[in-house]
Design an enzyme around this catalytic site. Structure first.
Site, PDB file in Angstrom:
ATOM      1  N   GLU A  91       0.816  -1.203   0.000  1.00  0.00           N
ATOM      2  CA  GLU A  91       0.000   0.000   0.000  1.00  0.00           C
ATOM      3  C   GLU A  91       0.852   1.256   0.000  1.00  0.00           C
ATOM      4  O   GLU A  91       1.992   1.259   0.455  1.00  0.00           O
ATOM      5  CB  GLU A  91      -0.972  -0.012   1.173  1.00  0.00           C
ATOM      6  CG  GLU A  91      -0.317  -0.231   2.515  1.00  0.00           C
ATOM      7  CD  GLU A  91      -1.372  -0.385   3.621  1.00  0.00           C
ATOM      8  OE1 GLU A  91      -1.984  -1.466   3.703  1.00  0.00           O
ATOM      9  OE2 GLU A  91      -1.561   0.573   4.373  1.00  0.00           O
ATOM     10  N   CYS A 104       3.579   8.379   0.451  1.00  0.00           N
ATOM     11  CA  CYS A 104       4.248   7.456   1.359  1.00  0.00           C
ATOM     12  C   CYS A 104       4.357   6.108   0.648  1.00  0.00           C
ATOM     13  O   CYS A 104       3.343   5.532   0.261  1.00  0.00           O
ATOM     14  CB  CYS A 104       3.411   7.341   2.632  1.00  0.00           C
ATOM     15  SG  CYS A 104       3.947   6.044   3.754  1.00  0.00           S
ATOM     16  N   CYS A 111       7.092  -7.042   6.479  1.00  0.00           N
ATOM     17  CA  CYS A 111       8.288  -6.535   7.157  1.00  0.00           C
ATOM     18  C   CYS A 111       8.758  -7.614   8.118  1.00  0.00           C
ATOM     19  O   CYS A 111       7.959  -8.392   8.624  1.00  0.00           O
ATOM     20  CB  CYS A 111       7.951  -5.266   7.935  1.00  0.00           C
ATOM     21  SG  CYS A 111       9.364  -4.464   8.712  1.00  0.00           S
ATOM     22  N   CYS A 118       2.876  -2.714  15.055  1.00  0.00           N
ATOM     23  CA  CYS A 118       2.787  -2.444  13.615  1.00  0.00           C
ATOM     24  C   CYS A 118       2.110  -3.579  12.864  1.00  0.00           C
ATOM     25  O   CYS A 118       2.490  -4.740  12.988  1.00  0.00           O
ATOM     26  CB  CYS A 118       4.191  -2.215  13.059  1.00  0.00           C
ATOM     27  SG  CYS A 118       4.190  -1.875  11.300  1.00  0.00           S
ATOM     28  N   GLY A 158       7.537  -2.213   5.366  1.00  0.00           N
ATOM     29  CA  GLY A 158       8.921  -2.582   5.119  1.00  0.00           C
ATOM     30  C   GLY A 158       9.906  -1.702   5.856  1.00  0.00           C
ATOM     31  O   GLY A 158       9.586  -0.610   6.308  1.00  0.00           O
ATOM     32  N   GLU A 159      11.125  -2.221   5.987  1.00  0.00           N
ATOM     33  CA  GLU A 159      12.220  -1.470   6.601  1.00  0.00           C
ATOM     34  C   GLU A 159      13.167  -1.069   5.460  1.00  0.00           C
ATOM     35  O   GLU A 159      13.855  -1.926   4.897  1.00  0.00           O
ATOM     36  CB  GLU A 159      12.916  -2.348   7.649  1.00  0.00           C
ATOM     37  CG  GLU A 159      14.249  -1.840   8.149  1.00  0.00           C
ATOM     38  CD  GLU A 159      14.250  -0.374   8.587  1.00  0.00           C
ATOM     39  OE1 GLU A 159      13.359   0.053   9.347  1.00  0.00           O
ATOM     40  OE2 GLU A 159      15.146   0.363   8.142  1.00  0.00           O
ATOM     41  N   SER A 190      12.508   6.578   6.747  1.00  0.00           N
ATOM     42  CA  SER A 190      12.253   6.232   8.141  1.00  0.00           C
ATOM     43  C   SER A 190      12.797   4.840   8.438  1.00  0.00           C
ATOM     44  O   SER A 190      12.565   3.896   7.693  1.00  0.00           O
ATOM     45  CB  SER A 190      10.744   6.266   8.388  1.00  0.00           C
ATOM     46  OG  SER A 190      10.455   5.889   9.715  1.00  0.00           O
ATOM     47  N   SER A 213      12.597   5.696  14.179  1.00  0.00           N
ATOM     48  CA  SER A 213      11.475   5.277  15.019  1.00  0.00           C
ATOM     49  C   SER A 213      12.000   4.911  16.391  1.00  0.00           C
ATOM     50  O   SER A 213      12.620   3.872  16.570  1.00  0.00           O
ATOM     51  CB  SER A 213      10.780   4.072  14.376  1.00  0.00           C
ATOM     52  OG  SER A 213      10.330   4.438  13.092  1.00  0.00           O
ATOM     53  N   LEU A 214      11.759   5.779  17.338  1.00  0.00           N
ATOM     54  CA  LEU A 214      12.338   5.592  18.665  1.00  0.00           C
ATOM     55  C   LEU A 214      11.324   4.950  19.608  1.00  0.00           C
ATOM     56  O   LEU A 214      11.550   3.877  20.146  1.00  0.00           O
ATOM     57  CB  LEU A 214      12.802   6.960  19.194  1.00  0.00           C
ATOM     58  CG  LEU A 214      13.883   6.970  20.251  1.00  0.00           C
ATOM     59  CD1 LEU A 214      15.107   6.189  19.811  1.00  0.00           C
ATOM     60  CD2 LEU A 214      14.280   8.404  20.574  1.00  0.00           C
ATOM     61  N   HIS A 215      10.214   5.615  19.811  1.00  0.00           N
ATOM     62  CA  HIS A 215       9.048   5.071  20.528  1.00  0.00           C
ATOM     63  C   HIS A 215       9.291   4.698  21.990  1.00  0.00           C
ATOM     64  O   HIS A 215       8.435   4.065  22.619  1.00  0.00           O
ATOM     65  CB  HIS A 215       8.464   3.845  19.799  1.00  0.00           C
ATOM     66  CG  HIS A 215       8.138   4.079  18.363  1.00  0.00           C
ATOM     67  ND1 HIS A 215       7.543   5.218  17.895  1.00  0.00           N
ATOM     68  CD2 HIS A 215       8.313   3.302  17.264  1.00  0.00           C
ATOM     69  CE1 HIS A 215       7.381   5.132  16.584  1.00  0.00           C
ATOM     70  NE2 HIS A 215       7.838   3.999  16.177  1.00  0.00           N
ATOM     71  N   ASN A 289      -1.806   4.223  16.318  1.00  0.00           N
ATOM     72  CA  ASN A 289      -3.053   3.717  15.750  1.00  0.00           C
ATOM     73  C   ASN A 289      -3.384   2.435  16.479  1.00  0.00           C
ATOM     74  O   ASN A 289      -2.558   1.516  16.523  1.00  0.00           O
ATOM     75  CB  ASN A 289      -2.870   3.440  14.267  1.00  0.00           C
ATOM     76  CG  ASN A 289      -2.661   4.725  13.496  1.00  0.00           C
ATOM     77  OD1 ASN A 289      -3.540   5.568  13.427  1.00  0.00           O
ATOM     78  ND2 ASN A 289      -1.465   4.896  12.960  1.00  0.00           N
TER      79      ASN A 289
HETATM   80  N1  SAH Z   1      10.384   0.382   9.032  1.00  0.00           N
HETATM   81  C1  SAH Z   1      10.466   1.808   9.064  1.00  0.00           C
HETATM   82  C2  SAH Z   1       9.430   2.514   8.221  1.00  0.00           C
HETATM   83  C3  SAH Z   1       8.015   2.002   8.203  1.00  0.00           C
HETATM   84  S1  SAH Z   1       6.947   2.333   9.547  1.00  0.00           S
HETATM   85  C4  SAH Z   1      10.426   2.306  10.491  1.00  0.00           C
HETATM   86  O1  SAH Z   1      10.287   1.502  11.388  1.00  0.00           O
HETATM   87  O2  SAH Z   1      10.595   3.501  10.699  1.00  0.00           O
HETATM   88  C5  SAH Z   1       6.660   4.055   9.573  1.00  0.00           C
HETATM   89  C6  SAH Z   1       6.399   4.589  10.972  1.00  0.00           C
HETATM   90  O3  SAH Z   1       5.114   4.165  11.449  1.00  0.00           O
HETATM   91  C7  SAH Z   1       7.405   4.089  11.998  1.00  0.00           C
HETATM   92  O4  SAH Z   1       7.773   5.123  12.853  1.00  0.00           O
HETATM   93  C8  SAH Z   1       6.599   3.048  12.749  1.00  0.00           C
HETATM   94  O5  SAH Z   1       7.144   2.797  13.997  1.00  0.00           O
HETATM   95  C9  SAH Z   1       5.234   3.698  12.785  1.00  0.00           C
HETATM   96  N2  SAH Z   1       4.127   2.820  13.110  1.00  0.00           N
HETATM   97  C10 SAH Z   1       3.925   1.537  12.794  1.00  0.00           C
HETATM   98  N3  SAH Z   1       2.775   1.081  13.287  1.00  0.00           N
HETATM   99  C11 SAH Z   1       2.216   2.112  13.940  1.00  0.00           C
HETATM  100  C12 SAH Z   1       1.000   2.266  14.676  1.00  0.00           C
HETATM  101  N4  SAH Z   1       0.147   1.269  14.858  1.00  0.00           N
HETATM  102  N5  SAH Z   1       0.752   3.488  15.186  1.00  0.00           N
HETATM  103  C13 SAH Z   1       1.614   4.520  15.017  1.00  0.00           C
HETATM  104  N6  SAH Z   1       2.759   4.431  14.350  1.00  0.00           N
HETATM  105  C14 SAH Z   1       3.059   3.232  13.821  1.00  0.00           C
END
Ligand code: SAH
Length: 344
Positions: A91, A104, A111, A118, A158-159, A190, A213-215, A289
């Site tokens: 997508e 995007c 992935c 995710c 994907g990464e 990203s 993506s730190l989180h 999400n």
């Molecule tokens: N693999 C890469 C790029 C794809 S994901 C990465 O990890 O950065 C793009 C962004 O969406 C990343 O920051 C990922 O952590 C975030 N993401 C994935 N699932 C999510 C969700 N359910 N809610 C919010 N962000 C999410």
């Protein structure tokens, strides 16, 4: 068959030379592929019929086909579901901003990074996309809307750094003057934090934006939601970020999705501010999400605002991401997942 859409201009020139054609012809073909965005050699009307036949025999223009499209009534965000030649589904999302249209793109079908929040990773990775298949998402959307795409983010499924060579090739073609000529500063990659590849990327000194993506503010929490964190710990990741900035002078964007009760406490915010202190960076807070399978719920508006103000008051530049297309399941692999479940 040669994958002609994935070739950079100099490679296409060599290829054409090999089959007895001039560099000028190569430029014409590149122009058809990457500017006029045709998907069929027969549309290349300034080439002889004989050359078109020859190209058809030797090469293939990889493309993605639209299988579904959802348009948000709220903000015009459009989600495209594409099928690849091998039947995999990916997508892409078109987002309309005041500064232009951003797309995007996905870099892999599925992935293998395994982040627990995710949807793209639930069934692992099916395949890595070629440069042409990644380009083709941008091209299909520009053809479909008839509007210029001005920004591209590699944030679909994907990464990107797990498909490094194809992704770099994609960026070079997208950025080429003879192609769509999208500026490097209008491209964001990203990553979940593959530190060795981040350093390799830094040495290319591209002017793209690197989003990480730190989180989480520490290994303890990050380990529970991002398996990659057990391979590259927090400090190793921040070191790679500092190296990236040192080599490119670019500011890093840290993405931080707020999950209720997991990573959204004020002490998390304090800890994050302390860890990021002094770095050339910016934090983008994203309400997660909801993922039914995992019982993850987004943090409340108030929590998010408080989290942001702790960071800001500690001198960390912070924004809260506006949610686009929430009425069309636009987020993070959800549409693909729904489609795949229907197909099974
Ligand atoms: N693999 C890469 C790029 C794809 S994901 C990465 O990890 O950065 C793009 C962004 O969406 C990343 O920051 C990922 O952590 C975030 N993401 C994935 N699932 C999510 C969700 N359910 N809610 C919010 N962000 C999410």
């Amino acid at each position: 068959m040669v994958d002609i859409l994935s070739m950079e201009l100099d490679e296409l020139q060599l290829f054409m030379k090999d089959i007895g054609e001039s560099a000028f012809r190569a430029k014409q073909v590149y122009d058809w592929l990457h500017r006029k965005l045709v998907t069929d050699f027969d549309e290349m009307t300034n080439l002889s019929k004989a050359l078109r036949e020859k190209l058809k025999e030797m090469s293939k223009i990889q493309s993605v086909e639209i299988v579904d499209k959802l348009v948000s009534k709220a903000d015009g965000t459009t989600k495209y579901l594409f099928v690849l030649d091998n039947d995999s589904i990916i997508e892409s999302v078109l987002m309309r901003y005041s500064f232009g249209n951003a797309v995007c793109v996905s870099t892999q079908a599925g992935c293998r990074m395994g982040c627990t929040f995710c949807a793209s990773t639930i069934n692992g990775v099916e395949c890595s996309l070629t440069a042409g298949e990644i380009l083709s998402q941008v091209y299909a959307i520009q053809r479909d809307t008839g509007e210029r795409v001005s920004n591209v983010v590699l944030m679909g499924s994907g990464e990107p750094l797990d498909n490094y060579d194809n992704v770099i090739r994609f960026i070079r073609i997208l950025n080429s003057k003879e192609g769509l000529d999208i500026g490097q500063r209008h491209i964001t990659l990203s990553t979940c934090g593959l530190t060795e590849k981040m350093k390799e990327l830094a040495l290319l000194k591209l002017q793209i934006t690197l989003a990480v993506s730190l989180h989480a503010p520490n290994d303890e929490i990050r380990n529970t939601i991002m398996p990659i964190s057990r391979k590259y710990d927090f400090e190793t990741l921040l070191d790679a970020c500092r190296f990236y900035t040192e080599k490119t002078n670019r500011r890093i964007t840290f993405e931080y999705s707020l999950i209720k009760g997991v990573n959204d406490s004020l002490s998390c915010a304090e800890e994050l501010a302390a860890r990021l202190k002094g770095m050339l960076c910016h934090v983008n807070l994203i309400p997660v999400n909801d993922v039914k399978e995992r019982n993850y719920v987004k943090s409340g508006v108030k929590t998010i605002e408080q989290f942001a103000s702790v960071l800001s008051s500690r001198g960390i530049e912070t924004t809260i991401r506006r949610e686009l297309g929430s009425d069309i399941n636009a987020a993070c692999g959800q549409l693909r997942k729904g489609y795949m479940e229907g197909r099974r």
